[in-house]
Design an enzyme around this catalytic site. Structure first.
Site, PDB file in Angstrom:
ATOM      1  N   ASP A   1       0.838  -1.198   0.000  1.00 51.72           N
ATOM      2  CA  ASP A   1       0.000   0.000   0.000  1.00 51.72           C
ATOM      3  C   ASP A   1       0.878   1.256   0.000  1.00 51.72           C
ATOM      4  O   ASP A   1       1.662   1.475   0.924  1.00 51.72           O
ATOM      5  CB  ASP A   1      -0.880  -0.018   1.249  1.00 51.72           C
ATOM      6  CG  ASP A   1      -1.833   1.166   1.296  1.00 51.72           C
ATOM      7  OD1 ASP A   1      -2.972   1.019   0.827  1.00 51.72           O
ATOM      8  OD2 ASP A   1      -1.427   2.230   1.799  1.00 51.72           O
TER       9      ASP A   1
ATOM     10  N   TYR B   1       2.803   9.907  -0.225  1.00 51.25           N
ATOM     11  CA  TYR B   1       3.918   9.349   0.552  1.00 51.25           C
ATOM     12  C   TYR B   1       5.267   9.641  -0.112  1.00 51.25           C
ATOM     13  O   TYR B   1       6.313   9.424   0.491  1.00 51.25           O
ATOM     14  CB  TYR B   1       3.781   7.820   0.717  1.00 51.25           C
ATOM     15  CG  TYR B   1       2.549   7.321   1.409  1.00 51.25           C
ATOM     16  CD1 TYR B   1       1.648   8.181   2.028  1.00 51.25           C
ATOM     17  CD2 TYR B   1       2.278   5.956   1.459  1.00 51.25           C
ATOM     18  CE1 TYR B   1       0.515   7.693   2.660  1.00 51.25           C
ATOM     19  CE2 TYR B   1       1.153   5.460   2.087  1.00 51.25           C
ATOM     20  CZ  TYR B   1       0.271   6.329   2.678  1.00 51.25           C
ATOM     21  OH  TYR B   1      -0.838   5.822   3.292  1.00 51.25           O
TER      22      TYR B   1
ATOM     23  N   LYS C   1      -2.824   5.922  -4.042  1.00 51.36           N
ATOM     24  CA  LYS C   1      -3.956   6.820  -3.737  1.00 51.36           C
ATOM     25  C   LYS C   1      -3.791   8.160  -4.436  1.00 51.36           C
ATOM     26  O   LYS C   1      -2.665   8.660  -4.565  1.00 51.36           O
ATOM     27  CB  LYS C   1      -4.053   7.048  -2.217  1.00 51.36           C
ATOM     28  CG  LYS C   1      -3.973   5.764  -1.424  1.00 51.36           C
ATOM     29  CD  LYS C   1      -4.170   5.948   0.065  1.00 51.36           C
ATOM     30  CE  LYS C   1      -3.784   4.684   0.811  1.00 51.36           C
ATOM     31  NZ  LYS C   1      -2.342   4.546   1.108  1.00 51.36           N
TER      32      LYS C   1
ATOM     33  N   HIS D   1      -7.733   9.535  -1.685  1.00 51.45           N
ATOM     34  CA  HIS D   1      -7.040   9.513  -0.394  1.00 51.45           C
ATOM     35  C   HIS D   1      -7.872  10.126   0.735  1.00 51.45           C
ATOM     36  O   HIS D   1      -7.943   9.581   1.837  1.00 51.45           O
ATOM     37  CB  HIS D   1      -5.696  10.237  -0.522  1.00 51.45           C
ATOM     38  CG  HIS D   1      -4.673   9.785   0.477  1.00 51.45           C
ATOM     39  ND1 HIS D   1      -3.331   9.771   0.226  1.00 51.45           N
ATOM     40  CD2 HIS D   1      -4.819   9.333   1.742  1.00 51.45           C
ATOM     41  CE1 HIS D   1      -2.685   9.337   1.296  1.00 51.45           C
ATOM     42  NE2 HIS D   1      -3.564   9.061   2.238  1.00 51.45           N
TER      43      HIS D   1
END
Ligand code: A2P
Length: 280
Positions: free
Chosen positions: A45, A50, A75, A108
């Site tokens: 994931d 990120y 996401k 997200h």
């Protein structure tokens, strides 16, 4: 229970345990994903936010594990909402990850009413792009993250395809029961982000006591508790021994009484991120 799969509302399957990569950057992120794949995780994931899609993609490629054996999620970040921007962000995600399809793409965070009068329309437009990519076979499964029941209800007013997943903060001491119940009633699988409460739950005495009783680590107890609630935990670690031990959760069972003790804990470890209140 072994490391099998959950069946989603579209008939597809997803590995029951995933590997979280928040804050796993550069070399450290690469090594973490490499170790996870060596350990046996087959569900990774990540997210555009990120800032590690490139290293995650590289670690997958270098692992030698065939792409089709890995369930890969990323996401859509909040700045890319809307129909056209979503389509472009998706292409960018594919390039970053070095793949030609996604197993799962998530919105997200919902556009919320604190920031946008037309939050419903923004989420609906984003979702139309998700549906198009799903229908074209470029994303195998489409879902959302951090959606509360009223965000899901609004989305359902125009959605042609129901989200199959909602990924939310969920750990002992923060259960979001209303959202979980809503999702279960609509056959939407709940994924648990920060199933260890970002590590803050692991020193709780109830958790450490139960861990000792089962001869397991507090982290294994938190992960297993999520699984026994039929949720899909996504523990994050960059530490090889933890990555490995967090995966050893299929050889024991927490009793109903101990499940109840964990579920009854007062609030601990909540990140404070309320989807209706965040301003990012
Ligand atoms: P690290 O990445 O340095 O190993 P969550 O998944 O709930 O967000 O929690 C992630 C945090 O918990 C990270 O700080 C991670 O540290 C830590 N963590 C992950 N697994 C374990 C474990 N088995 N024991 C202790 N801490 C852990």
């Amino acid at each position: 229970m072994n490391q099998l799969t959950y069946q989603l509302n579209n008939g597809n399957h997803i590995p029951r345990l995933g590997f979280g990569t928040w804050e796993s950057l550069e070399e450290e992120g690469y090594n973490a994903v490499s170790t996870a794949l060596e350990t046996g995780y087959r569900h990774i994931d990540t997210a555009a936010a990120y800032k590690n899609e490139i290293v995650v993609g590289r670690a997958i490629k270098d692992s030698g594990v065939p792409r089709e054996e890995i369930f890969l999620t990323t996401k859509l970040w909040n700045s890319e909402r809307g129909y056209d921007k979503t389509l472009a962000a998706f292409q960018n995600a594919l390039v970053n990850l070095g793949t030609d399809y996604l197993d799962l793409y998530l919105i997200h965070w919902p556009a919320n009413k604190k920031q946008y009068d037309n939050w419903k329309e923004i989420n609906a437009d984003t979702w139309r792009a998700f549906e198009k990519l799903f229908q074209e076979g470029k994303i195998k499964n489409i879902g959302v993250s951090n959606f509360l029941p009223h965000h899901l209800e609004a989305l359902m007013e125009t959605a042609k395809i129901l989200p199959c997943i909602n990924q939310i903060e969920h750990h002992p001491g923060y259960m979001q029961q209303k959202t979980v119940d809503f999702c279960k009633n609509h056959d939407i699988l709940v994924e648990a982000w920060s199933p260890l409460g970002r590590g803050n739950v692991l020193k709780n005495e109830t958790i450490t006591g139960i861990a000792e009783k089962y001869g397991k680590t507090p982290a294994q107890i938190c992960i297993r508790w999520n699984l026994q609630l039929d949720l899909l935990p996504l523990p994050k670690s960059v530490t090889p021994e933890r990555i490995k031990s967090n995966f050893e959760v299929f050889d024991f069972e927490i009793s109903e009484a101990d499940m109840e003790r964990i579920s009854s804990l007062p609030e601990i470890g909540f990140t404070g991120l309320n989807p209706d209140e965040v301003d990012f």
